[in-house]
Enzyme design. Structure first.
Site, PDB file in Angstrom:
ATOM      1  N   ARG A 224       0.840  -1.212   0.000  1.00  0.00           N
ATOM      2  CA  ARG A 224       0.000   0.000   0.000  1.00  0.00           C
ATOM      3  C   ARG A 224       0.870   1.256   0.000  1.00  0.00           C
ATOM      4  NH1 ARG A 224      -2.523   1.636   4.479  1.00  0.00           N
ATOM      5  NH2 ARG A 224      -3.001  -0.432   5.290  1.00  0.00           N
TER       6      ARG A 224
ATOM      7  N   TYR B  44     -13.895  18.189 -16.400  1.00  0.00           N
ATOM      8  CA  TYR B  44     -14.482  16.850 -16.351  1.00  0.00           C
ATOM      9  C   TYR B  44     -15.554  16.801 -15.257  1.00  0.00           C
ATOM     10  CZ  TYR B  44     -15.045  12.018 -15.034  1.00  0.00           C
ATOM     11  OH  TYR B  44     -15.597  10.818 -14.682  1.00  0.00           O
TER      12      TYR B  44
ATOM     13  N   LYS C 254      -7.062   6.891 -19.625  1.00  0.00           N
ATOM     14  CA  LYS C 254      -7.315   7.412 -20.986  1.00  0.00           C
ATOM     15  C   LYS C 254      -6.094   7.177 -21.876  1.00  0.00           C
ATOM     16  CE  LYS C 254     -10.967   8.856 -18.783  1.00  0.00           C
ATOM     17  NZ  LYS C 254     -12.109   7.982 -18.633  1.00  0.00           N
TER      18      LYS C 254
HETATM   19  C1  LIG Z   1     -10.062  14.945 -17.807  1.00  0.00           C
HETATM   20  C2  LIG Z   1     -10.390  13.830 -16.850  1.00  0.00           C
HETATM   21  N1  LIG Z   1      -9.878  13.867 -15.600  1.00  0.00           N
HETATM   22  C3  LIG Z   1     -10.161  12.891 -14.707  1.00  0.00           C
HETATM   23  C4  LIG Z   1     -10.996  11.833 -15.034  1.00  0.00           C
HETATM   24  C5  LIG Z   1     -11.298  10.756 -14.006  1.00  0.00           C
HETATM   25  O1  LIG Z   1     -10.562   9.601 -14.326  1.00  0.00           O
HETATM   26  P1  LIG Z   1     -10.969   8.077 -13.956  1.00  0.00           P
HETATM   27  O2  LIG Z   1     -12.167   7.734 -14.770  1.00  0.00           O
HETATM   28  O3  LIG Z   1      -9.725   7.312 -14.314  1.00  0.00           O
HETATM   29  O4  LIG Z   1     -11.255   8.055 -12.486  1.00  0.00           O
HETATM   30  C6  LIG Z   1     -11.547  11.753 -16.313  1.00  0.00           C
HETATM   31  C7  LIG Z   1     -12.445  10.626 -16.664  1.00  0.00           C
HETATM   32  O5  LIG Z   1     -13.136  10.652 -17.672  1.00  0.00           O
HETATM   33  C8  LIG Z   1     -11.242  12.778 -17.243  1.00  0.00           C
HETATM   34  O6  LIG Z   1     -11.751  12.755 -18.492  1.00  0.00           O
END
Ligand SMILES: Cc1ncc(COP(=O)(O)O)c(C=O)c1O
Length: 401
Positions: free
Chosen positions: A47, A102, A200
């Site tokens: 962890r 987001y 992503k």
């Molecule tokens: C720009 C952006 N930041 C953060 C996140 C959050 O990531 P996760 O889905 O890996 O938790 C996303 C998810 O779509 C995103 O597009």
């Protein structure tokens, strides 16, 4: 070595036991204590740290901050990474956050701020005058910017924002998920922290959930973030970390291909009679094109949105008609995706109902253009849609993606 070479060779390290070119996975959750109480490499429990995620961390640090004191910590998801930064602040701290960002981060902040006592203010980080007047000297502790920002693809001038923030003693965190270090390196532009949804582009194959935070320099705030990760157990599994380093080996190829195709699609469809707008920072008509051209090197990213002239009904018809674009949420994978953001986010979403978000993958760009062309023909009345999906806005609850 250039970041591109370091990525292709996963830092060029060889497994010392076998000579293997591919890094090994170390799945152990715990490490043996010696009779004298010491540990082999000061590792106690996974962890806190694990060699497999440390390898991916060193690779990402080499891409985001080549030759600098930058450090990286992997997280279980992009949300775990983002929330670790906010949860390392103190109750009463004032935070400025991009108005367009987001959805998951905005929703979490709106709820979390109440219980944690953070004073979160959403502001237009693309307008420096607005930011300057929103900064509260001595109280504002963090400025959070996402650029290009989901799903309108607004651009924040990171270098100018960092100058402004630093003159007021404010730390800057940039969500670099969409640009990736291939196109923009926020730490070189002055940012103090970089955050990624590694789910992503970094992984790029729609098969890993992971996140990352990077710091320009290890400092007490960085220690708070690391300690939050350790105490909350917000770490990825070793296999996810291993898949992530494998995905990053092709990062440059994938991001350049997606950027080239996205630009070709945006250019092709700008001015299409069925569209009200094509939102893409690589178009000269984008209000911040000049800033994007300066800040993004070698492309403008694989994300764009289209707005249908005929409104939400036409968005629904186009969504139902595509054959090559896959109807799915998320972004940054090798396959191209299309989604109606507003219904994904739920009724309180600020995203216009006529907007479809496209994540461009690495397929033949001609196939993608022909697919969208045929789908848009449907709303121009040239052919009848084969099937209709739910009308945008019909979904009652957010889907959290
Ligand atoms: C720009 C952006 N930041 C953060 C996140 C959050 O990531 P996760 O889905 O890996 O938790 C996303 C998810 O779509 C995103 O597009």
């Amino acid at each position: 070595m250039s970041p591109e070479t370091l990525a292709a060779q996963a830092l060029g390290e060889v497994d010392p036991l076998s000579g293997g070119l591919t890094p090994v996975i170390n799945p152990s959750t715990n490490y043996e204590q010696q009779p004298d109480g010491s540990y082999w490499q000061d590792r106690v429990y996974t962890r806190a740290d694990n060699p497999t995620y440390e390898h991916a961390e060193r690779l990402l640090a080499a891409l985001e901050g080549p030759g600098s004191a930058c450090a990286c910590a992997l997280f279980a998801s992009g949300m775990a990474a983002a929330t670790a930064v906010f949860q390392s602040l103190l109750p009463g701290d004032h935070v400025l956050v991009s108005r367009v960002l987001y959805w998951g981060v905005r929703k979490w902040l709106a709820e979390f701020a109440l219980t944690w006592g953070l004073d979160v203010e959403f502001t237009d980080t693309a307008d420096l005058d607005v930011v300057a007047s929103a900064i509260r000297p001595g109280r504002t502790r963090l400025l959070w910017a996402e650029t290009p920002a989901n799903p309108m693809w607004e651009i924040t001038d990171l270098a100018a924002l960092c100058d402004l923030a630093h003159s007021a003693g404010v730390r800057v965190a940039a969500d670099n998920t969409v640009a990736t270090p291939v196109l923009t390196r926020p730490l070189e532009l002055g940012a103090d922290l970089v955050v990624h949804s590694a789910t992503k582009y970094l992984n790029g194959h729609s098969d890993v959930l992971a996140g990352a935070v990077l710091t320009a320099r290890p400092d007490p705030f960085w220690e708070r973030i690391r300690s939050w990760r350790r105490n909350a157990g917000a770490v990825p599994g070793p296999f996810e970390a291993w898949l992530l380093q494998r995905g990053m080996r092709t990062l440059f190829l994938r991001v350049h291909r997606a950027s080239d195709s996205a630009l070709a699609i945006a250019t092709h469809f700008e001015g299409h009679p069925a569209l009200k707008a094509v939102l893409y920072p690589g178009l000269a008509s984008h209000p911040a094109y000049q800033i994007a051209a300066r800040q993004m090197n070698g492309g403008f990213g694989g994300m764009l949105s289209i707005r249908l002239a005929g409104g939400p009904g036409d968005a629904s018809a186009v969504l139902a008609a595509v054959r090559v674009f896959r109807r799915a949420t998320s972004l940054g994978g090798v396959e191209s995706l299309i989604e109606h953001r507003r219904s994904m986010e739920g009724p309180s979403s600020p995203v216009p109902g006529d907007l479809l978000r496209l994540s461009v993958g690495i397929e033949a760009p001609g196939d993608l253009i022909a697919d969208l062309e045929a789908a848009l023909d449907v709303v121009r009345g040239h052919t009848a849609p084969a099937a209709r999906g739910p009308a945008p806005g019909e979904e009652a609850a957010p889907r959290w993606t």
